[in-house]
Design a protein around this motif. Structure first.
Motif, PDB file in Angstrom:
ATOM      1  N   SER A  17       0.795  -1.232   0.000  1.00 40.62           N
ATOM      2  CA  SER A  17       0.000   0.000   0.000  1.00 40.62           C
ATOM      3  C   SER A  17       0.823   1.275   0.000  1.00 40.62           C
ATOM      4  CB  SER A  17      -0.930   0.027   1.228  1.00 40.62           C
ATOM      5  OG  SER A  17      -0.165  -0.008   2.423  1.00 40.62           O
ATOM      6  N   GLN A  18       2.142   1.190   0.267  1.00 39.57           N
ATOM      7  CA  GLN A  18       2.921   2.432   0.353  1.00 39.57           C
ATOM      8  C   GLN A  18       4.420   2.160   0.358  1.00 39.57           C
ATOM      9  OE1 GLN A  18       1.314   3.726   4.162  1.00 39.57           O
ATOM     10  NE2 GLN A  18       3.199   3.132   5.207  1.00 39.57           N
ATOM     11  N   TYR A  19       5.172   3.232   0.069  1.00 37.75           N
ATOM     12  CA  TYR A  19       6.615   3.275   0.306  1.00 37.75           C
ATOM     13  C   TYR A  19       6.857   4.283   1.424  1.00 37.75           C
ATOM     14  CZ  TYR A  19       7.463   0.926  -4.197  1.00 37.75           C
ATOM     15  OH  TYR A  19       7.491   0.039  -5.243  1.00 37.75           O
ATOM     16  N   THR A  20       7.736   3.940   2.349  1.00 40.71           N
ATOM     17  CA  THR A  20       8.051   4.841   3.453  1.00 40.71           C
ATOM     18  C   THR A  20       9.550   5.137   3.442  1.00 40.71           C
ATOM     19  OG1 THR A  20       6.273   3.882   4.787  1.00 40.71           O
ATOM     20  CG2 THR A  20       7.930   5.172   5.948  1.00 40.71           C
ATOM     21  N   PHE A  21       9.880   6.428   3.465  1.00 37.41           N
ATOM     22  CA  PHE A  21      11.270   6.872   3.476  1.00 37.41           C
ATOM     23  C   PHE A  21      11.528   7.605   4.789  1.00 37.41           C
ATOM     24  CE2 PHE A  21       9.769   6.634  -0.842  1.00 37.41           C
ATOM     25  CZ  PHE A  21      10.817   6.117  -1.581  1.00 37.41           C
ATOM     26  N   ARG A  22      12.611   7.219   5.476  1.00 35.01           N
ATOM     27  CA  ARG A  22      12.983   7.965   6.669  1.00 35.01           C
ATOM     28  C   ARG A  22      14.476   7.845   6.902  1.00 35.01           C
ATOM     29  NH1 ARG A  22       9.764   6.146  11.764  1.00 35.01           N
ATOM     30  NH2 ARG A  22      10.722   8.118  12.381  1.00 35.01           N
ATOM     31  N   ALA A  29      12.863  13.406  12.717  1.00 28.15           N
ATOM     32  CA  ALA A  29      12.304  14.010  11.499  1.00 28.15           C
ATOM     33  C   ALA A  29      11.145  13.158  10.995  1.00 28.15           C
ATOM     34  CB  ALA A  29      13.379  14.131  10.428  1.00 28.15           C
ATOM     35  N   PRO A  30      10.140  13.777  10.386  1.00 26.18           N
ATOM     36  CA  PRO A  30       9.006  12.991   9.872  1.00 26.18           C
ATOM     37  C   PRO A  30       9.420  12.104   8.708  1.00 26.18           C
ATOM     38  CG  PRO A  30       8.835  15.274   9.180  1.00 26.18           C
ATOM     39  CD  PRO A  30       9.971  15.216  10.152  1.00 26.18           C
ATOM     40  N   ALA A  31       8.731  11.009   8.536  1.00 22.93           N
ATOM     41  CA  ALA A  31       8.963  10.106   7.414  1.00 22.93           C
ATOM     42  C   ALA A  31       8.123  10.543   6.221  1.00 22.93           C
ATOM     43  CB  ALA A  31       8.621   8.677   7.809  1.00 22.93           C
ATOM     44  N   MET A  41       1.364  11.821  -1.486  1.00 21.29           N
ATOM     45  CA  MET A  41       2.484  11.921  -0.565  1.00 21.29           C
ATOM     46  C   MET A  41       2.061  12.639   0.705  1.00 21.29           C
ATOM     47  SD  MET A  41       5.675  12.822  -3.102  1.00 21.29           S
ATOM     48  CE  MET A  41       4.968  14.401  -3.563  1.00 21.29           C
ATOM     49  N   ARG A  42       2.668  12.230   1.809  1.00 23.17           N
ATOM     50  CA  ARG A  42       2.437  12.911   3.084  1.00 23.17           C
ATOM     51  C   ARG A  42       3.623  12.677   3.999  1.00 23.17           C
ATOM     52  NH1 ARG A  42      -0.343   8.171   3.015  1.00 23.17           N
ATOM     53  NH2 ARG A  42      -0.240   6.832   4.872  1.00 23.17           N
ATOM     54  N   LEU A  43       3.771  13.549   4.985  1.00 21.96           N
ATOM     55  CA  LEU A  43       4.798  13.389   6.012  1.00 21.96           C
ATOM     56  C   LEU A  43       4.134  12.856   7.277  1.00 21.96           C
ATOM     57  CD1 LEU A  43       6.904  16.643   5.473  1.00 21.96           C
ATOM     58  CD2 LEU A  43       7.487  14.331   4.765  1.00 21.96           C
ATOM     59  N   VAL A 178       9.491  18.778   4.187  1.00 27.73           N
ATOM     60  CA  VAL A 178       9.900  17.851   3.125  1.00 27.73           C
ATOM     61  C   VAL A 178      11.258  18.239   2.544  1.00 27.73           C
ATOM     62  CG1 VAL A 178       8.921  19.057   1.108  1.00 27.73           C
ATOM     63  CG2 VAL A 178       8.961  16.546   1.154  1.00 27.73           C
ATOM     64  N   ASP A 179      11.782  19.418   2.883  1.00 20.53           N
ATOM     65  CA  ASP A 179      13.035  19.916   2.309  1.00 20.53           C
ATOM     66  C   ASP A 179      14.183  18.903   2.320  1.00 20.53           C
ATOM     67  OD1 ASP A 179      12.105  22.378   1.483  1.00 20.53           O
ATOM     68  OD2 ASP A 179      12.540  23.359   3.398  1.00 20.53           O
TER      69      ASP A 179
END
Length: 662
Positions: A17-22, A29-31, A41-43, A178-179
């Motif tokens: 259902s998703q890809y998560t980057f962190r 910091a938010p993922a 997309m969301r944080l 998101v920067d």
């Protein structure tokens, strides 16, 4: 507060259902979560552990929507190439594409898009840094707002992945956190070396940044566009840093910038498989506003422009030289601010340096005269918490030849050497009369750096390494170098005619000049299928078969008597067929050029139509060309090459891409 620098490390977790980057080094910091298959997309501050970890990556190159799906491009490997002022800089080594959908059936166009992008990212030299702005010269960085995120400080001309980062950049307007996920990458050349001159240790850096505007290949991208962007535009910065490696409290940075770019008029060289394509030059009046936009921006960015033109004044290149000179005369008319800011210098490179007398390029320095002295260079002293700018570069030398490659490379390296000697004398590292060429270790590094730079710029545009690099590497023109140039010239001919179409398509696809998701006219067809008439496609195979059969007739055991006569008749017949096939291909060359399929120049479509019309009038096979047309796809079932309103023969896949999306 969000970091102003991109994350150095990111873990990717994938689920259905998703890809998560962190970033594991920034746990607070938010993922970044990207939903599948929507791409929303969301944080998320504390994402649930969902799915499995795919990999640890060096950064997110961006996201791109193709015909059927959207893909996240991740940088899986980046190689450390050096440090500039303590900041690590890396070369992109490997990337992967993460699809948002699980696609079980293969779509030929989608697969071709992905292949083009993978080749572009594998062969295009791209560099990044997590804490240093590689897209801006030291002089521009000295006035930059360092409180801004790294990507916002980047020079948009050299922010190569700006298009594929647009989703994240758009998200930034509502969520600045998101920067750190937005990582600017530049395309070009980067060399960092530590060397010693006398007892002075210094860091030598050479950077060439390729503009993402009007990027492309040698014969498919020439001149200027309506926005004032010129083909093969590159900014080259030579940097010398003293005190950086010795731990000194005072570090001196010296920087010198040059540019190159195509002659800013509307012109083209039209491929027709001849070694020297025909030059097309449009009205200068039409290009006047475009050229004005180009030089207005160049003056704004660099100050006065010293325009060094190396195009031949005789032969086929003379029209381009005359067009440039006439444009330069036209520009100041009605625009007084350009009168004193543009300085045109013509240098007949081949005449002055003929007979391998390439040391005579030094004559150009005399032609530049006081302008080169008054141009100066950027010089700053960094110590403690203060930075002092002692000098700024006041102007720029803009060099061009026909391709802005081989002759331009030689001239730029000579100007860089002259400025480097001046810098070392000004700092007291060298005495007047001394030359950096007298120090062997430094000399080898300097010459190879500039020759490698020439090769990289040349491969990106022409498909081969640069010519004349024996002079750049050794300081003399050699016969071995001339033979190497002959080999490169032959390779260029083959690639420019038969391999550059896909390379141009890759540029246009990655940079957003062509948008597959908005191209409704290919929704029911296969864009990359060859729809030339079958007979046209078959003639090269007839030529290959004829060559093989003639060869076989000579090498196979020969009978005697009447059998020998039959073999000779057989060989003569296939020799005649082969000669006819070769003649047909040569006389209808535009039918056999590998044109871009996505954004096709207007001259390509027009030239193809004309060549196909001539082929239909061929006395031997003309009547079969139309009958053998290939019926399919993009034209709604209409035969490729068949007659359309008014009797005009149109190549549909060329017409589809005729309008560029800028």
């Amino acid at each position: 507060m969000a970091s102003v620098n991109p994350f150095r490390d990111i873990n990717v977790t994938a689920s259905a259902s998703q890809y998560t980057f962190r970033s594991p080094s920034s746990p607070n910091a938010p993922a970044l979560v990207i939903d599948r298959p929507s791409g929303d997309m969301r944080l998320v501050e504390s994402p649930k552990a969902e799915g499995k970890r795919v990999t640890s990556i060096a950064g997110i190159m961006g996201m791109i929507r193709l015909r059927l799906d959207k893909y996240i491009i991740i940088i899986t490997k980046a190689l450390l190439v050096g440090r500039i002022r303590g900041h690590s800089v890396y070369k992109v080594q490997a990337v992967e594409f993460l699809p948002l959908q699980d696609r079980h059936l293969h779509d030929p166009d989608e697969d071709t898009y992905l292949s083009l992008l993978r080749t572009h990212l594998r062969t295009g030299p791209m560099y990044l840094s997590y804490s240093f702005d590689l897209t801006n010269s030291f002089q521009r960085q000295s006035t930059a707002n360092t409180s801004l995120p790294l990507w916002q400080r980047a020079d948009e001309r050299f922010f190569w992945n700006r298009h594929v980062q647009s989703d994240l950049i758009d998200m930034r307007s509502s969520n600045p956190a998101v920067d750190p996920y937005i990582l600017p990458v530049f395309f070009g050349y980067l060399n960092v070396s530590t060397v010693t001159i006398k007892s002075t240790s210094l860091t030598f850096v050479l950077i060439t940044r390729k503009s993402r505007h009007r990027a492309g290949t040698r014969y498919f991208t020439r001149g200027v566009d309506e926005a004032g962007n010129v083909a093969n535009y590159n900014e080259t910065e030579q940097i010398v840093i003293l005190g950086d490696t010795s731990g000194s409290q005072s570090v001196q940075v010296l920087s010198y910038v040059q540019t190159r770019g195509s002659v800013p008029v509307y012109w083209a060289e039209v491929n027709n498989i001849k070694y020297t394509p025909k030059i097309h030059l449009k009205s200068l009046e039409l290009a006047k506003n475009s050229a004005r936009k180009h030089f207005d921006e160049q003056i704004r960015l660099y100050g006065d422009n010293y325009m060094v033109n190396l195009v031949n004044q005789k032969g086929r290149e003379e029209r381009v030289k005359a067009g440039y000179e006439n444009m330069v005369k036209m520009l100041p008319m009605g625009d007084s601010k350009l009168v004193d800011r543009l300085h045109y210098i013509y240098f007949d490179f081949h005449h002055e340096c003929g007979g391998m007398k390439w040391h005579r390029v030094q004559l150009l320095i005399d032609k530049l005269g006081d302008g080169l002295h008054e141009q100066h260079y950027f010089h700053s002293v960094e110590g403690g918490v203060t930075n002092t700018v002692r000098n700024r570069q006041k102007s720029v030398v803009r060099t061009n030849c026909m391709d802005c490659l081989d002759r331009t490379n030689v001239v730029q390296s000579v100007l860089a050497r002259w400025t480097l000697n001046r810098q070392m004398i000004d700092l007291g590292v060298l005495q007047k009369g001394e030359n950096t060429a007298g120090f062997e270790n430094f000399e080898v590094m300097f010459r190879n750096a500039w020759a490698d730079n020439a090769d990289v710029v040349s491969r990106a545009y022409s498909g081969t390494g640069a010519l004349k690099t024996d002079f750049t590497r050794t300081g003399v023109r050699t016969k071995a170098g001339a033979l190497a140039d002959l080999s490169n010239s032959i390779t260029r001919y083959i690639r420019n005619n038969f391999a550059d179409g896909p390379r141009q398509d890759a540029y246009d696809l990655f940079l957003g000049v062509y948008l597959p998701s908005t191209s409704s006219n290919i929704s029911s067809s296969l864009l990359f299928v060859d729809r030339r008439p079958i007979l046209i496609q078959s003639i090269p195979y007839i030529l290959y078969a004829a060559m093989f059969l003639v060869f076989a007739a000579f090498v196979l055991p020969r009978p005697t008597g009447s059998g020998l006569i039959s073999i000779r008749i057989f060989a003569l017949f296939w020799l005649a067929v082969g000669l006819w096939a070769a003649s047909f291909i040569w006389n209808h060359g535009m039918l056999y050029v590998n044109w871009p399929k996505l954004n096709v120049p207007g001259f390509a479509a027009d030239g193809y139509n004309e060549a196909l019309g001539k082929a239909k009038k061929d006395k031997i096979v003309g009547k079969w060309v139309e009958r053998g047309s290939f019926s399919s796809g993009a034209g709604g079932g209409r035969e490729r090459g068949s007659s359309i309103s008014g009797g005009n023969i149109r190549l549909i896949h060329l017409e589809e891409g005729k309008k560029r999306i800028e």
